[in-house]
Design an enzyme around this catalytic site. Structure first.
Site, mmCIF file in Angstrom:
data_model
loop_
_atom_site.group_PDB
_atom_site.id
_atom_site.type_symbol
_atom_site.label_atom_id
_atom_site.label_comp_id
_atom_site.label_asym_id
_atom_site.label_seq_id
_atom_site.Cartn_x
_atom_site.Cartn_y
_atom_site.Cartn_z
ATOM 1 C CB THR A 44 -41.055 33.812 -26.130
ATOM 2 O OG1 THR A 44 -42.228 32.574 -26.586
ATOM 3 C CG2 THR A 44 -39.923 33.683 -26.505
ATOM 4 N N GLY B 65 -38.595 32.086 -34.683
ATOM 5 C CA GLY B 65 -37.265 33.362 -34.868
ATOM 6 C C GLY B 65 -36.802 32.842 -34.886
ATOM 7 N NE ARG C 167 -36.013 27.829 -31.387
ATOM 8 C CZ ARG C 167 -37.070 29.398 -31.299
ATOM 9 N NH1 ARG C 167 -38.246 29.132 -30.099
ATOM 10 N NH2 ARG C 167 -37.655 29.259 -32.326
ATOM 11 C CB VAL C 168 -31.836 30.033 -28.053
ATOM 12 C CG1 VAL C 168 -31.789 31.555 -27.296
ATOM 13 C CG2 VAL C 168 -31.119 29.495 -26.717
ATOM 14 N N GLY C 169 -34.549 30.882 -29.466
ATOM 15 C CA GLY C 169 -34.995 31.738 -30.750
ATOM 16 C C GLY C 169 -34.646 32.735 -30.657
ATOM 17 C CG ASP C 170 -37.573 36.304 -32.478
ATOM 18 O OD1 ASP C 170 -38.043 34.683 -31.595
ATOM 19 O OD2 ASP C 170 -37.695 36.825 -32.724
ATOM 20 C CB THR D 91 -42.760 36.775 -28.875
ATOM 21 O OG1 THR D 91 -42.190 35.454 -29.746
ATOM 22 C CG2 THR D 91 -41.893 37.746 -28.310
ATOM 23 C CB THR E 239 -43.926 38.090 -32.996
ATOM 24 O OG1 THR E 239 -44.930 36.695 -32.247
ATOM 25 C CG2 THR E 239 -44.907 38.287 -34.086
ATOM 26 N N GLY E 240 -42.556 35.186 -34.185
ATOM 27 C CA GLY E 240 -43.030 33.945 -35.278
ATOM 28 C C GLY E 240 -42.029 32.972 -34.722
ATOM 29 C CB SER F 126 -47.044 31.210 -26.930
ATOM 30 O OG SER F 126 -48.064 32.811 -26.177
HETATM 31 N N1 GLY Z 1 -40.408 34.154 -31.565
HETATM 32 C C1 GLY Z 1 -39.853 33.336 -30.766
HETATM 33 C C2 GLY Z 1 -39.518 32.126 -30.656
HETATM 34 O O1 GLY Z 1 -38.899 31.935 -32.422
HETATM 35 O O2 GLY Z 1 -39.219 31.909 -29.807
#
Ligand code: GLY
Length: 340
Positions: A218, A254, A228-231, A200, A251-252, A81
């Site tokens: 991450t 995003g 796609r981009v996360g948090d 993450t 984490t989790g 991850s």
């Molecule tokens: N927290 C990582 C993501 O959602 O990409």
């Protein structure tokens, strides 16, 4: 409060020594008197904290510590991850997101970066060598290569195999807390064959000079849509540091963190006097309150460290773990309880 437990002590050189502690011991809530401290998300935070500790123990800067610390999971092919070995997107690309923030409010970030093993170091270079905060995709790669980073294949055989297996159904069904391998010893679960999630390493450090920095890196949501981009690379969502107050990371899933600007919220709550744990809890409650149906089936966790060296965490679901390293302890906390 912690119960009787095994305890990993750090020697003067910062090398972990496993020993059994016969007497009751409790987690020492650090104060400015016993800095430094580094904390980070999930089981893989233990090894990452040790690398960060080598910097902190020598009186080094928190910024260097968090960069060195998160290099460990970024380079670990078994960690699916983060970084090298991360699970790819739906189209088979390993795309990495990372950000870093220092005690002066400087920050740098990369998103959708391919072929570079240490996105956190590219993020740091964006912060230090450009007038920008964030570079994405091909532009981030171009910048990295121009600055001497090696282009590599980050898709390991194991992750390629898992992706091809997933393609057979292409059903998105992440397993919560999969990063917490030790959780299964505490609360055994029946896990499906093809396990994946999108997590993450978020790391926060307070150095001997009382300065804070943070890093977050991450490979993002496994099998996500390309692009796609996360948090994690979003300053204020996946990470935020304010040297007057404290830092937070997440984490989790995003998307829910971005919707609530989670890490910024945690830091602002600490500014208002919330403890780190209470601030993390409040941020989690916002997510649950706004989208209770989504929240039922996802994991989001926040981790926070304040300027005094007090720390805390809170997650939607049970099973969130984080690692804490100080002079006195090198510990893993699962649902707030010491694992060792
Ligand atoms: N927290 C990582 C993501 O959602 O990409």
């Amino acid at each position: 409060m912690q119960n009787r437990r095994k305890f990993i002590k750090l020697s003067a050189l910062g090398i972990p020594l496993l020993s059994s502690l016969d007497s009751f011991s409790k987690v020492v809530t650090p104060t400015l008197g016993n800095l430094p401290i580094v904390i980070s998300t999930w089981d893989f935070g233990i090894a990452a904290n040790q690398a960060a500790w080598k910097v902190l123990a020598k009186g080094g800067r928190a910024l260097d510590a968090v960069e060195q610390g998160v290099h460990v999971p970024e380079a670990d092919p078994k960690n699916q991850s983060v970084g090298y070995g991360g699970l790819p997107d739906r189209d088979g690309h390993v795309t990495l997101d990372a950000c870093i923030m220092d005690e002066l409010g400087n920050c740098g970030s990369v998103a959708g970066l391919e072929h570079i093993k240490h996105p956190i170091s590219v993020a740091r270079l964006v912060m230090e060598k450009t007038p920008h905060v964030m570079l994405v995709g091909d532009g981030a790669l171009q910048f990295a290569v121009e600055n001497g980073f090696k282009k590599e294949n980050l898709l390991t055989k194991e992750s390629e195999k898992a992706w091809k297996e997933w393609l057979k159904t292409a059903k998105y069904a992440p397993v919560m807390n999969i990063e917490n391998k030790l959780y299964d010893k505490v609360a055994p679960r029946k896990l499906p064959g093809n396990q994946y999630n999108h997590d993450t390493i978020g790391m926060l450090a307070l150095d001997a000079n009382g300065n804070l920095s943070g890093a977050c890196t991450t490979s993002g949501m496994a099998y996500k849509l390309h692009g796609r981009v996360g948090d994690s690379p979003i300053i204020g969502a996946g990470l935020y540091v304010d040297n007057e107050v404290g830092g937070a990371t997440s984490t989790g899933v995003g998307e829910e963190v971005i919707r609530n600007v989670g890490s910024f919220l945690v830091v602002e709550l600490m500014r208002q006097g919330y403890t780190p744990e209470a601030a993390c809890k409040e941020a989690v409650m916002r997510i649950i309150k706004k989208k209770p149906d989504i929240a039922k089936n996802i994991q989001v966790g926040f981790l926070a460290l304040n300027k005094k060296g007090e720390y805390g965490a809170y997650a939607i679901q049970k099973g969130f773990s984080y690692a804490v390293c100080t002079k006195q302890q090198n510990d893993l906390l699962i649902d707030g309880k010491s694992y060792y």
